[in-house]
Design an enzyme around this catalytic site. Structure first.
Site, mmCIF file in Angstrom:
data_model
loop_
_atom_site.group_PDB
_atom_site.id
_atom_site.type_symbol
_atom_site.label_atom_id
_atom_site.label_comp_id
_atom_site.label_asym_id
_atom_site.label_seq_id
_atom_site.Cartn_x
_atom_site.Cartn_y
_atom_site.Cartn_z
ATOM 1 N N SER A 53 0.800 -1.223 0.000
ATOM 2 C CA SER A 53 0.000 0.000 0.000
ATOM 3 C C SER A 53 0.837 1.279 0.000
ATOM 4 O O SER A 53 0.314 2.366 -0.185
ATOM 5 C CB SER A 53 -0.959 0.017 1.205
ATOM 6 O OG SER A 53 -0.230 0.041 2.417
ATOM 7 N N ARG A 54 2.152 1.137 0.197
ATOM 8 C CA ARG A 54 2.993 2.344 0.213
ATOM 9 C C ARG A 54 4.449 1.996 -0.081
ATOM 10 O O ARG A 54 4.834 0.830 -0.116
ATOM 11 C CB ARG A 54 2.895 3.059 1.556
ATOM 12 C CG ARG A 54 3.361 2.238 2.733
ATOM 13 C CD ARG A 54 2.926 2.853 4.059
ATOM 14 N NE ARG A 54 3.336 2.010 5.185
ATOM 15 C CZ ARG A 54 4.420 2.217 5.920
ATOM 16 N NH1 ARG A 54 5.224 3.224 5.653
ATOM 17 N NH2 ARG A 54 4.719 1.418 6.921
ATOM 18 N N VAL B 297 0.525 -10.491 7.697
ATOM 19 C CA VAL B 297 1.442 -11.597 7.402
ATOM 20 C C VAL B 297 2.023 -12.229 8.667
ATOM 21 O O VAL B 297 2.511 -13.363 8.628
ATOM 22 C CB VAL B 297 2.592 -11.171 6.450
ATOM 23 C CG1 VAL B 297 2.038 -10.694 5.117
ATOM 24 C CG2 VAL B 297 3.490 -10.110 7.082
ATOM 25 N N ASN C 74 7.404 -8.184 0.872
ATOM 26 C CA ASN C 74 7.892 -6.833 1.136
ATOM 27 C C ASN C 74 7.451 -6.291 2.495
ATOM 28 O O ASN C 74 8.103 -5.406 3.044
ATOM 29 C CB ASN C 74 7.395 -5.900 0.024
ATOM 30 C CG ASN C 74 7.581 -4.439 0.384
ATOM 31 O OD1 ASN C 74 8.683 -3.897 0.319
ATOM 32 N ND2 ASN C 74 6.499 -3.785 0.797
ATOM 33 N N SER D 189 17.612 -6.346 3.640
ATOM 34 C CA SER D 189 18.084 -4.970 3.831
ATOM 35 C C SER D 189 19.594 -4.976 3.946
ATOM 36 O O SER D 189 20.189 -5.967 4.386
ATOM 37 C CB SER D 189 17.488 -4.367 5.109
ATOM 38 O OG SER D 189 18.135 -3.137 5.425
ATOM 39 N N TYR E 162 15.588 -5.076 13.762
ATOM 40 C CA TYR E 162 15.391 -4.997 12.310
ATOM 41 C C TYR E 162 16.518 -5.714 11.565
ATOM 42 O O TYR E 162 16.272 -6.499 10.642
ATOM 43 C CB TYR E 162 15.324 -3.518 11.892
ATOM 44 C CG TYR E 162 14.943 -3.295 10.446
ATOM 45 C CD1 TYR E 162 13.620 -3.448 10.019
ATOM 46 C CD2 TYR E 162 15.889 -2.918 9.504
ATOM 47 C CE1 TYR E 162 13.263 -3.230 8.707
ATOM 48 C CE2 TYR E 162 15.543 -2.700 8.181
ATOM 49 C CZ TYR E 162 14.230 -2.861 7.787
ATOM 50 O OH TYR E 162 13.866 -2.649 6.472
ATOM 51 N N ALA F 162 18.476 -8.084 12.711
ATOM 52 C CA ALA F 162 18.367 -9.529 12.954
ATOM 53 C C ALA F 162 17.271 -10.141 12.076
ATOM 54 O O ALA F 162 17.446 -11.228 11.510
ATOM 55 C CB ALA F 162 18.068 -9.797 14.428
ATOM 56 N N LYS G 287 16.164 -9.068 9.193
ATOM 57 C CA LYS G 287 16.544 -9.043 7.775
ATOM 58 C C LYS G 287 17.706 -10.007 7.476
ATOM 59 O O LYS G 287 17.771 -10.585 6.391
ATOM 60 C CB LYS G 287 16.898 -7.619 7.348
ATOM 61 C CG LYS G 287 15.708 -6.663 7.365
ATOM 62 C CD LYS G 287 14.586 -7.125 6.446
ATOM 63 C CE LYS G 287 13.480 -6.099 6.307
ATOM 64 N NZ LYS G 287 12.426 -6.515 5.369
#
Length: 246
Positions: A13-14, A63, A89, A141, A154, A156, A158
């Site tokens: 959505s973005r 998700v 994503n 990332s 974050y 960890a 990714k």
């Protein structure tokens, strides 16, 4: 049965997800625009796709919820007959230094970013194995490769996505299914817009190309990995980061 190839983009959505959904639609795919919070934003993406002659539909699913993902993918197969591309994503951040980070903030990020990716691969793979074809693209990332102060959760999550990508690629390759990851660097999105001008300037100095990327830079890479041109590429991590991970 939908005649076009069907692509599912989570968190579409973005930002980067939106750019990927629009780019896949422009290549003739029917795009499932997944969102968790804002139906309004997802419908805007659908309208943008249709304005350019493409097709898609907005579908809600968190998700991080295993059973919700099961129902989500089951309904797509029932309605469209096949799923050809999955782009994982959907992601969140809850930044903070390790010593101040709560267990909840660590878990929430891992639940969405890593477990959410697992949930989607787990439920889409049944259909792709049956078809003996499919493209899975996971959004990792650059911080999953290099780490980043204030983003232990974050980073960890990714890094976990990268390990999951390679394992899934080995398991699914014999059935013609490719699984790859994209590791974006700093991309101009809602997530980076909250940074102060000073932080943006300091960050840009760490990027060999000297500037932040655009969502379309990641979208073009995703479209390539989802295409027939990438049929012999699997288990790879493509950095779209202006050279940052070097």
């Amino acid at each position: 049965m939908t005649e076009k190839k069907v692509a599912v983009v989570t968190g579409a959505s973005r930002g980067i997800g939106r750019a990927i959904a629009c780019e896949l639609a422009s290549r003739g795919m029917f795009v499932i625009i997944n969102y968790n919070g804002s139906r309004e934003k997802a419908e805007e993406v659908k309208a943008e796709i249709e304005a350019k002659g493409g097709e898609g539909e907005a579908c809600q699913c968190n998700v991080a919820d295993y059973e919700a993902c099961r129902s989500f993918f089951k309904e797509i197969v029932r309605k469209h007959g096949h799923i050809d591309v999955l782009v994982n994503n959907a992601g969140i951040t809850k930044d903070g230094l390790l010593m101040a980070m709560t267990e909840e903030d660590f878990s929430r990020v891992v639940d969405t970013n890593l477990k959410g990716t697992f949930h989607c691969i787990r439920h889409v793979s049944r259909q792709m194995l049956k078809q003996r074809s499919g493209r899975i693209v996971n959004l990792a990332s650059v911080v999953g490769i290099c780490g980043n102060a204030g983003q232990a959760n974050y980073a960890a999550s990714k890094a976990g996505v990268i390990g999951l990508t390679k394992s899934a690629a080995k398991e699914l390759a014999s059935r013609g299914i490719t699984v790859n990851a994209i590791a974006p660097g700093f991309i101009r999105t809602d997530m980076t817009e909250v940074l102060s001008d000073k932080v943006k300037e300091e960050t840009a100095k760490m990027i060999p190309m000297g500037s932040f990327g655009e969502p379309k830079d990641v979208a073009k890479a995703a479209v390539f990995l989802a295409s027939e041109e990438a049929r012999y590429i699997t288990g790879q991590v493509l950095c779209v980061d202006g050279g940052m991970a070097m």
